[in-house]
Design a protein around this motif. Structure first.
Motif, PDB file in Angstrom:
ATOM      1  N   SER A 171       8.373  24.483  -0.096  1.00  0.00           N
ATOM      2  CA  SER A 171       7.934  23.628   1.009  1.00  0.00           C
ATOM      3  C   SER A 171       7.642  24.497   2.220  1.00  0.00           C
ATOM      4  O   SER A 171       8.416  25.407   2.537  1.00  0.00           O
ATOM      5  CB  SER A 171       9.012  22.600   1.374  1.00  0.00           C
ATOM      6  OG  SER A 171       9.132  21.615   0.386  1.00  0.00           O
ATOM      7  N   VAL A 172       6.542  24.212   2.876  1.00  0.00           N
ATOM      8  CA  VAL A 172       6.228  24.793   4.187  1.00  0.00           C
ATOM      9  C   VAL A 172       5.974  23.592   5.087  1.00  0.00           C
ATOM     10  O   VAL A 172       4.934  22.949   5.002  1.00  0.00           O
ATOM     11  CB  VAL A 172       4.985  25.706   4.133  1.00  0.00           C
ATOM     12  CG1 VAL A 172       4.679  26.266   5.519  1.00  0.00           C
ATOM     13  CG2 VAL A 172       5.190  26.838   3.130  1.00  0.00           C
ATOM     14  N   ASN A 173       6.939  23.262   5.935  1.00  0.00           N
ATOM     15  CA  ASN A 173       6.941  21.942   6.588  1.00  0.00           C
ATOM     16  C   ASN A 173       6.512  22.008   8.054  1.00  0.00           C
ATOM     17  O   ASN A 173       7.271  22.478   8.907  1.00  0.00           O
ATOM     18  CB  ASN A 173       8.341  21.325   6.506  1.00  0.00           C
ATOM     19  CG  ASN A 173       8.761  21.063   5.076  1.00  0.00           C
ATOM     20  OD1 ASN A 173       7.920  20.891   4.198  1.00  0.00           O
ATOM     21  ND2 ASN A 173      10.053  21.031   4.823  1.00  0.00           N
ATOM     22  N   PRO A 174       5.337  21.510   8.369  1.00  0.00           N
ATOM     23  CA  PRO A 174       4.915  21.485   9.768  1.00  0.00           C
ATOM     24  C   PRO A 174       5.595  20.379  10.577  1.00  0.00           C
ATOM     25  O   PRO A 174       5.821  20.535  11.768  1.00  0.00           O
ATOM     26  CB  PRO A 174       3.408  21.238   9.672  1.00  0.00           C
ATOM     27  CG  PRO A 174       3.206  20.540   8.373  1.00  0.00           C
ATOM     28  CD  PRO A 174       4.289  21.064   7.453  1.00  0.00           C
ATOM     29  N   ALA A 178       2.315  30.950   7.828  1.00  0.00           N
ATOM     30  CA  ALA A 178       3.229  30.930   6.688  1.00  0.00           C
ATOM     31  C   ALA A 178       2.542  30.364   5.448  1.00  0.00           C
ATOM     32  O   ALA A 178       2.738  30.868   4.324  1.00  0.00           O
ATOM     33  CB  ALA A 178       4.465  30.102   7.033  1.00  0.00           C
ATOM     34  N   TYR A 179       1.736  29.331   5.644  1.00  0.00           N
ATOM     35  CA  TYR A 179       1.018  28.727   4.521  1.00  0.00           C
ATOM     36  C   TYR A 179       0.038  29.723   3.907  1.00  0.00           C
ATOM     37  O   TYR A 179      -0.044  29.863   2.666  1.00  0.00           O
ATOM     38  CB  TYR A 179       0.292  27.473   4.998  1.00  0.00           C
ATOM     39  CG  TYR A 179      -0.398  26.699   3.901  1.00  0.00           C
ATOM     40  CD1 TYR A 179       0.275  25.729   3.178  1.00  0.00           C
ATOM     41  CD2 TYR A 179      -1.733  26.951   3.581  1.00  0.00           C
ATOM     42  CE1 TYR A 179      -0.350  25.012   2.166  1.00  0.00           C
ATOM     43  CE2 TYR A 179      -2.369  26.245   2.566  1.00  0.00           C
ATOM     44  CZ  TYR A 179      -1.680  25.285   1.871  1.00  0.00           C
ATOM     45  OH  TYR A 179      -2.305  24.590   0.871  1.00  0.00           O
ATOM     46  N   HIS A 193       2.003  25.754  -5.920  1.00  0.00           N
ATOM     47  CA  HIS A 193       2.535  24.411  -5.636  1.00  0.00           C
ATOM     48  C   HIS A 193       3.305  24.486  -4.332  1.00  0.00           C
ATOM     49  O   HIS A 193       4.445  24.929  -4.276  1.00  0.00           O
ATOM     50  CB  HIS A 193       3.438  23.893  -6.751  1.00  0.00           C
ATOM     51  CG  HIS A 193       3.832  22.453  -6.534  1.00  0.00           C
ATOM     52  ND1 HIS A 193       4.476  21.687  -7.457  1.00  0.00           N
ATOM     53  CD2 HIS A 193       3.651  21.618  -5.457  1.00  0.00           C
ATOM     54  CE1 HIS A 193       4.681  20.470  -6.996  1.00  0.00           C
ATOM     55  NE2 HIS A 193       4.194  20.413  -5.767  1.00  0.00           N
ATOM     56  N   ILE A 194       2.647  24.032  -3.270  1.00  0.00           N
ATOM     57  CA  ILE A 194       3.249  23.994  -1.941  1.00  0.00           C
ATOM     58  C   ILE A 194       3.325  22.547  -1.489  1.00  0.00           C
ATOM     59  O   ILE A 194       2.362  21.790  -1.615  1.00  0.00           O
ATOM     60  CB  ILE A 194       2.432  24.817  -0.924  1.00  0.00           C
ATOM     61  CG1 ILE A 194       2.377  26.287  -1.368  1.00  0.00           C
ATOM     62  CG2 ILE A 194       3.041  24.700   0.482  1.00  0.00           C
ATOM     63  CD1 ILE A 194       1.517  27.162  -0.475  1.00  0.00           C
ATOM     64  N   PRO A 244      -2.488  21.226   0.334  1.00  0.00           N
ATOM     65  CA  PRO A 244      -1.302  21.523  -0.476  1.00  0.00           C
ATOM     66  C   PRO A 244      -1.245  20.604  -1.687  1.00  0.00           C
ATOM     67  O   PRO A 244      -1.903  19.568  -1.722  1.00  0.00           O
ATOM     68  CB  PRO A 244      -0.143  21.228   0.485  1.00  0.00           C
ATOM     69  CG  PRO A 244      -0.682  20.178   1.397  1.00  0.00           C
ATOM     70  CD  PRO A 244      -2.138  20.522   1.582  1.00  0.00           C
ATOM     71  N   GLU A 245      -0.436  20.999  -2.678  1.00  0.00           N
ATOM     72  CA  GLU A 245      -0.358  20.203  -3.898  1.00  0.00           C
ATOM     73  C   GLU A 245       0.423  18.911  -3.702  1.00  0.00           C
ATOM     74  O   GLU A 245       0.204  17.933  -4.426  1.00  0.00           O
ATOM     75  CB  GLU A 245       0.270  21.020  -5.026  1.00  0.00           C
ATOM     76  CG  GLU A 245      -0.645  22.067  -5.623  1.00  0.00           C
ATOM     77  CD  GLU A 245      -0.997  23.187  -4.663  1.00  0.00           C
ATOM     78  OE1 GLU A 245      -2.139  23.678  -4.721  1.00  0.00           O
ATOM     79  OE2 GLU A 245      -0.136  23.582  -3.837  1.00  0.00           O
TER      80      GLU A 245
END
Length: 487
Positions: free
Chosen positions: A278-281, A304-305, A315-316, A344-345
């Motif tokens: 996970s890359v969470n904005p 980061a993404y 798979h993000i 993202p996926e």
């Protein structure tokens, strides 16, 4: 209404009826002996029929009847449903409002869909039943139907498997809305002893799953923010976990906070065959990020993404929150547009829930604001827009859960592209998978399918207590999984 006086002649129904009141009035104080407005529930047993009467200030009244059921869980279930329906209809009529999820107060409405379909109803018939019996809007009922379809073949894991959760309860800063069992990492003095305790719990818990002949299906490392600890420390945890629990087909790490992600950590995760991160904005508006206590910018998220893509992650997941303090529907729309551009996926869309233990709740209390302060109409627009926009981009809803004190009494929904639904999320949210949970504040949920029951073994939340008592946490699991208590 500043407070509600709620009374009932069935004592165990009191908290259930209180939850119905909060569907309409948020975190209003509910008391048994004082209040600006009085809501009275009276249960009458006439023999073959139960009569549930709900009154508002002794004037406005709704009566609901149900066929009496004697004995077991079914008796409580039928009585609870009839009583809650009476209070719900009373308040809906008095306030001229119909919450989108109707009278449902539970966190897993998909369970009702599954139960209806197990009784032989088609998907369409089950949706209509939810609308008729629980006043769920047709739109939300259809959402549940879509989720059931996405979960086809994924919701029931093989009988010899379990899922694994490992909690890393540290964050760089604590978000204003957060109520999780996590703390700011500070000078990092607790991270090394925590990792050592966690490795001990991993090794000893693996003995239990081996004794049961179970194999790992999906592993999930969450928090907190797992990437808040050092690369070497997270490497130690992953090495220990994958050696103790080999063979999982899915491994998720919540890299979460973009300010904790660098190339070294991403390469380490990739070397361990972690296949979902996970890359969470949360939002792409910098002003909001400052307000909610996120120590990063929108540009940090983009950096980061891009790094994760460069390192081969295919798979993000990205988490977004609707109805953040001060955000408009246009702000949310711009965030969604950026997410669509990044592609993202999977995307998880949360409705803001302001828990009592969060800093945001404390601030609102000091300022005299309502607990569920978000603009309900704006929150609803954001959630509707998210569903439409993500559907157009090829994302489909695959799991859903609700929380107390959510903006607009809405929901959190995970969306995924075809083939990218998270197995751990489905098994955990639908409670169809055994979940072995390790770390401070983690709760093992063990499924006993023959008896159709779930039992829990919680770990202590305090990090220092967890470190000191880690062997006791393992013994709690031993008692649950094996029915053994070590003297």
């Amino acid at each position: 209404m500043n407070s509600i006086r709620l009374t009932t002649n069935v004592e165990w129904l009191y908290p259930e009826l209180g939850e119905v009141v909060r569907l309409f009035l948020g975190d209003v104080p509910i008391l048994p002996d004082a209040g600006d407005v009085q809501i009275t529930h009276t249960h009458t047993d006439t023999g073959d029929t139960w009569v549930e009467r709900a009154q508002l200030d002794g004037a406005r009244e709704i009566t609901v009847t149900a066929n009496a059921v004697r004995g077991g869980l079914e008796e409580k279930r039928v009585l609870k449903r009839a009583a809650k329906t009476a209070v719900f209809r009373l308040l809906s009529d008095a306030l001229d409002r119909m919450p989108p999820w109707g009278s449902l107060t539970g966190i897993r409405p998909t369970r009702l869909m599954y139960e209806a379909m197990e009784r032989g109803l088609s998907r369409e018939e089950a949706e209509a039943w939810l609308t008729r019996e629980f006043f769920v809007s047709p739109e939300k009922a259809a959402l549940l139907g879509e989720i059931i379809e996405m979960q086809r073949g994924l919701a029931n894991p093989p009988a010899d498997t379990f899922d694994l959760y490992i909690g890393i309860p540290f964050c760089v800063t604590r978000c204003a809305y957060c109520s999780f069992a996590s703390g700011e990492i500070g000078d990092g003095k607790l991270t090394e002893p925590y990792v050592e305790a966690l490795k001990r719990e991993i090794a000893r818990s693996a003995e239990l799953t081996r004794a049961l002949g179970l194999r790992l299906r999906a592993g999930y490392i969450g928090g907190g923010t797992p990437t808040a600890i050092t690369c070497a420390q997270l490497d130690e945890v992953l090495s220990a976990a994958m050696a103790a629990f080999p063979g999982g087909c899915e491994w998720t790490v919540e890299a979460g906070r973009p300010d904790t992600i660098d190339r070294e950590k991403l390469r380490m995760l990739k070397a361990h065959a972690v296949n979902r991160i996970s890359v969470n904005p949360q939002t792409f508006k910098d002003e909001t990020l400052r307000v909610i206590g996120r120590a990063h910018t929108a540009q940090d998220t983009l950096r980061a993404y891009a790094l994760a893509r460069e390192e081969g992650f295919d798979h993000i997941n990205m988490d977004l929150i609707a109805a953040l303090p001060g955000e408009t529907t246009d702000d949310f729309r711009r965030t969604l547009e950026k997410v669509r551009e990044l592609n993202p996926e999977s995307v998880t869309v949360h409705s803001l829930a302001i828990k009592r233990s969060s800093r945001l709740h404390e601030a609102l209390t000091r300022e005299g604001g309502a607990h569920n302060q978000a603009d309900c109409a704006a929150a609803d627009k954001m959630i509707r827009y998210a569903r439409q926009t993500l559907a157009e981009g090829g994302w489909h809803p695959y799991y859903l859960y609700r929380q107390k004190y959510m903006a607009g009494n809405l929901e959190n929904v995970g969306y995924a592209k075809a083939g990218h639904a998270c197995l751990y999320n489905i098994g955990n949210m639908e409670e169809t998978a055994r979940v072995l949970a390790l770390g401070a504040g983690a709760i093992t949920k063990w499924l006993f399918p023959r008896e159709r029951r779930i039992e829990r073994a919680p770990n202590v939340r305090n990090i220092e207590e967890y470190i000191r008592r880690v062997d006791e946490m393992v013994e709690r699991k031993r008692a649950l999984l094996l029915g053994e208590v070590t003297p």
